[in-house]
Design a protein around this motif. Structure first.
Motif, PDB file in Angstrom:
ATOM      1  N   LYS A   2      11.492   4.124 -20.907  1.00 65.69           N
ATOM      2  CA  LYS A   2      10.289   4.677 -21.513  1.00 65.69           C
ATOM      3  C   LYS A   2      10.324   4.526 -23.034  1.00 65.69           C
ATOM      4  O   LYS A   2       9.292   4.227 -23.650  1.00 65.69           O
ATOM      5  CB  LYS A   2      10.158   6.163 -21.142  1.00 65.69           C
ATOM      6  N   SER A  54       8.224   7.004 -13.107  1.00 65.88           N
ATOM      7  CA  SER A  54       7.552   6.845 -14.389  1.00 65.88           C
ATOM      8  C   SER A  54       7.924   7.952 -15.367  1.00 65.88           C
ATOM      9  O   SER A  54       7.739   7.792 -16.572  1.00 65.88           O
ATOM     10  CB  SER A  54       6.024   6.838 -14.193  1.00 65.88           C
ATOM     11  N   ASP A  55       8.449   9.058 -14.851  1.00 67.07           N
ATOM     12  CA  ASP A  55       8.774  10.189 -15.722  1.00 67.07           C
ATOM     13  C   ASP A  55      10.118  10.781 -15.303  1.00 67.07           C
ATOM     14  O   ASP A  55      10.338  11.073 -14.118  1.00 67.07           O
ATOM     15  CB  ASP A  55       7.678  11.248 -15.632  1.00 67.07           C
TER      16      ASP A  55
END
Length: 229
Positions: free
Chosen positions: A140, A112-113
């Motif tokens: 993202k 996610s990051d």
């Protein structure tokens, strides 16, 4: 410049921390808390943090090769692995990307990051790592644009029986992310063109480390990694 931003990620503390050692300490602490406390709470009875750490170490190898995170890439039993990956999803460590209904691929996952992924890779660098981190960054940016427009988008990818995965499929467009520049783009266009034909999509975007957009070719436009930034 782009890769430097990718390495920091989007979490507030590492994003605004210039000192490398402070950023490293933060990520170490964040991962320890996530694995030892948060994932344990979500997983419940039978949780083994050693299995979580093993999965993360295997993810590091997969990222180094520029590959997607899929069940076949891990040594754990798929039933057990799915439960751990699901717990990782619940604490926002990773997110699941299903295959388009017209494709033949399995569920895939990504971090996610990009900062967390970069931290796991430590000081290593290479083309596969650039692709893995670039993919997280671009995902993202695209998803953020949808959110800002008030149109949440649940991403899917596409894979044919023989081609390589096409990273994102939208309503009218297929998107493939690459680290290739001019010399290797024709090869990357093949799977993208195949997805466009199969899904009857009028547009294709090949997202590459280039400085400016390149003229469309058979409906495919080459755009920079920063196209959505």
């Amino acid at each position: 410049d782009v890769f430097q931003n990718i390495s920091s990620g989007g979490l507030p503390v590492p994003l605004f921390t210039r000192d490398h050692e402070q950023r490293k300490l933060y990520f170490n602490s964040w991962l320890d808390t996530t694995i030892m406390r948060d994932v344990a709470r979500v997983y419940g009875k039978g949780y083994d943090p050693d299995v979580s750490w093993s999965i993360l170490r295997q993810m590091k190898t997969i990222l180094q090769n520029g590959e997607w995170l899929g069940l076949r890439s891990f040594k754990q039993n798929s039933r057990i692995l799915r439960k751990y990956l699901s717990s990782f999803e619940d604490v926002f460590l990773i997110r699941k990307i299903p295959c388009h209904e017209e494709g033949v691929g399995e569920d895939l996952w990504m971090f996610s990051d990009s900062g967390i992924a970069r931290h796991l890779l430590e000081s290593e660098i290479g083309q596969g790592i650039h692709l893995s981190l670039g993919r997280i960054f671009i995902f993202k940016e695209i998803l953020a644009n949808f959110e800002y427009a008030g149109m949440p988008y649940h991403p899917v990818y596409y894979k044919s029986m023989h081609g390589t995965p096409v990273d994102l499929i939208g309503k009218n467009v297929a998107i493939k992310i690459t680290v290739e520049t001019k010399s290797g783009l024709s090869y990357e266009e093949r799977s993208l063109a195949g997805a466009m034909k199969k899904l009857k999509l009028p547009y294709g975007l090949l997202v590459a480390p280039v400085d400016k957009m390149q003229r469309p070719k058979k409906g495919i436009t080459v755009v920079p990694w920063t196209f959505w930034s």
